[in-house]
Motif scaffolding. Structure first.
Motif, PDB file in Angstrom:
ATOM      1  N   GLY A 157       0.800  -1.216   0.000  1.00  0.00           N
ATOM      2  CA  GLY A 157       0.000   0.000   0.000  1.00  0.00           C
ATOM      3  C   GLY A 157       0.834   1.267   0.000  1.00  0.00           C
ATOM      4  O   GLY A 157       0.459   2.287  -0.598  1.00  0.00           O
ATOM      5  N   ALA A 158       1.984   1.209   0.670  1.00  0.00           N
ATOM      6  CA  ALA A 158       2.887   2.366   0.665  1.00  0.00           C
ATOM      7  C   ALA A 158       3.443   2.599  -0.741  1.00  0.00           C
ATOM      8  O   ALA A 158       3.661   3.736  -1.160  1.00  0.00           O
ATOM      9  CB  ALA A 158       4.026   2.143   1.657  1.00  0.00           C
ATOM     10  N   VAL A 159       3.638   1.507  -1.483  1.00  0.00           N
ATOM     11  CA  VAL A 159       4.167   1.606  -2.842  1.00  0.00           C
ATOM     12  C   VAL A 159       3.106   2.142  -3.803  1.00  0.00           C
ATOM     13  O   VAL A 159       3.387   3.028  -4.632  1.00  0.00           O
ATOM     14  CB  VAL A 159       4.687   0.239  -3.326  1.00  0.00           C
ATOM     15  N   ASP A 160       1.870   1.605  -3.708  1.00  0.00           N
ATOM     16  CA  ASP A 160       0.858   2.063  -4.681  1.00  0.00           C
ATOM     17  C   ASP A 160       0.111   3.310  -4.204  1.00  0.00           C
ATOM     18  O   ASP A 160      -0.768   3.817  -4.896  1.00  0.00           O
ATOM     19  CB  ASP A 160      -0.113   0.931  -5.041  1.00  0.00           C
ATOM     20  N   GLY A 161       0.449   3.805  -3.014  1.00  0.00           N
ATOM     21  CA  GLY A 161      -0.112   5.065  -2.537  1.00  0.00           C
ATOM     22  C   GLY A 161      -1.484   4.982  -1.925  1.00  0.00           C
ATOM     23  O   GLY A 161      -2.109   6.015  -1.648  1.00  0.00           O
ATOM     24  N   THR A 162      -1.994   3.765  -1.677  1.00  0.00           N
ATOM     25  CA  THR A 162      -3.353   3.649  -1.132  1.00  0.00           C
ATOM     26  C   THR A 162      -3.369   3.490   0.386  1.00  0.00           C
ATOM     27  O   THR A 162      -4.438   3.560   0.996  1.00  0.00           O
ATOM     28  CB  THR A 162      -4.094   2.456  -1.770  1.00  0.00           C
ATOM     29  N   ILE A 163      -2.205   3.270   0.995  1.00  0.00           N
ATOM     30  CA  ILE A 163      -2.100   3.144   2.451  1.00  0.00           C
ATOM     31  C   ILE A 163      -0.976   4.046   2.930  1.00  0.00           C
ATOM     32  O   ILE A 163       0.094   4.098   2.293  1.00  0.00           O
ATOM     33  CB  ILE A 163      -1.836   1.681   2.866  1.00  0.00           C
ATOM     34  N   ARG A 164      -1.195   4.725   4.017  1.00  0.00           N
ATOM     35  CA  ARG A 164      -0.167   5.636   4.531  1.00  0.00           C
ATOM     36  C   ARG A 164       1.115   4.849   4.838  1.00  0.00           C
ATOM     37  O   ARG A 164       1.051   3.721   5.340  1.00  0.00           O
ATOM     38  CB  ARG A 164      -0.679   6.356   5.781  1.00  0.00           C
ATOM     39  N   PRO A 165       2.259   5.432   4.561  1.00  0.00           N
ATOM     40  CA  PRO A 165       3.515   4.685   4.654  1.00  0.00           C
ATOM     41  C   PRO A 165       4.103   4.602   6.061  1.00  0.00           C
ATOM     42  O   PRO A 165       5.109   3.915   6.257  1.00  0.00           O
ATOM     43  CB  PRO A 165       4.450   5.476   3.730  1.00  0.00           C
ATOM     44  N   PRO A 205      -4.026   7.300   3.336  1.00  0.00           N
ATOM     45  CA  PRO A 205      -2.994   8.345   3.303  1.00  0.00           C
ATOM     46  C   PRO A 205      -3.524   9.652   3.851  1.00  0.00           C
ATOM     47  O   PRO A 205      -4.693  10.005   3.639  1.00  0.00           O
ATOM     48  CB  PRO A 205      -2.648   8.459   1.814  1.00  0.00           C
ATOM     49  N   GLN A 206      -2.694  10.359   4.573  1.00  0.00           N
ATOM     50  CA  GLN A 206      -3.082  11.647   5.147  1.00  0.00           C
ATOM     51  C   GLN A 206      -2.787  12.755   4.142  1.00  0.00           C
ATOM     52  O   GLN A 206      -1.620  13.014   3.815  1.00  0.00           O
ATOM     53  CB  GLN A 206      -2.298  11.902   6.447  1.00  0.00           C
ATOM     54  N   HIS A 207      -3.844  13.373   3.644  1.00  0.00           N
ATOM     55  CA  HIS A 207      -3.668  14.444   2.665  1.00  0.00           C
ATOM     56  C   HIS A 207      -3.606  15.781   3.385  1.00  0.00           C
ATOM     57  O   HIS A 207      -4.587  16.231   3.985  1.00  0.00           O
ATOM     58  CB  HIS A 207      -4.821  14.454   1.647  1.00  0.00           C
TER      59      HIS A 207
END
Length: 209
Positions: A157-165, A205-207
């Motif tokens: 998820g951190a790689v594809d941007g759908t989960i906060r890293p 992810p926190q925008h």
């Protein structure tokens, strides 16, 4: 005269031939799989594993009780085999779920799969406690494997941007386990689903503006 070395050599026993693993026949493999599937359904529906009938499991699997006992000599051995099989399955399912989906979607679906694992485990509580006490099963191993699986999905998820890293796998696993502690091990499916959705919201992810 016989040489002393020759005399000694004649008394040295031959090394035992290495044992080859016993390969089960196709029908035996099939019967074992049917028994485990039947046992899973029985324990899923049970609130107390002592109420689960081994005869009913064999009947549902379409085999005789003798076949069940040849595969699993005791109720405890059946429970241990089912637990290991289900743990293997829930861990392996992560990679399949990640195929063709975002990691966020895959993790949420995997949590549903984990919920089924918990439900099955709940129906085997008495026998599992005995297995944990004897050391036949280790709770720490289960925790390690589940946390490692969660970690793989978080990393994806951190790689594809759908989960906060910045999410720690151990923290996420604690929250996941906490859902089932709070709900009595998946007894209330609707509440479990709502809490898992809330958990997933915390992983977005926190925008920042």
């Amino acid at each position: 005269m016989t040489d002393a070395g020759d005399a000694i050599a004649t008394h040295v026993p031959e090394a035992a031939a290495p044992q080859k693993p016993v390969k089960l026949r196709a029908d035996a493999v099939r019967n074992r799989a049917l028994l485990l599937a039947s046992a899973r359904d029985a324990f899923d529906a049970a609130h107390d594993d002592t109420a689960v009938s081994l005869e009913a499991i064999a009947r549902s699997a379409g085999v005789g009780i003798g076949t069940l006992y040849r595969n699993f000599p005791t109720r405890e051995s059946l429970v241990e085999a089912l637990y290991r099989s289900e743990l293997d399955a829930v861990v392996a399912s992560a990679d399949d779920l990640l195929t063709g989906r975002t990691a966020f979607e895959a993790l949420r679906l995997w949590m549903d799969r984990y919920t089924r694992f918990v439900a099955t485990k709940q129906g085997m509580t008495t026998a599992l406690r005995a297995a944990w006490s004897s050391g036949a099963l280790r709770m720490s191993e289960t925790r390690e494997r589940i946390s490692a699986t969660v970690g793989r999905m978080l990393a994806a998820g951190a790689v594809d941007g759908t989960i906060r890293p910045d999410v720690d796998a151990s923290d996420a696993t604690d929250m996941l386990v906490g859902v089932f502690v709070a709900t009595g091990d998946a007894k209330d499916a609707d509440r479990v689903g709502r809490l898992l959705d809330l958990l997933m919201d915390g992983l977005r992810p926190q925008h920042r503006p």
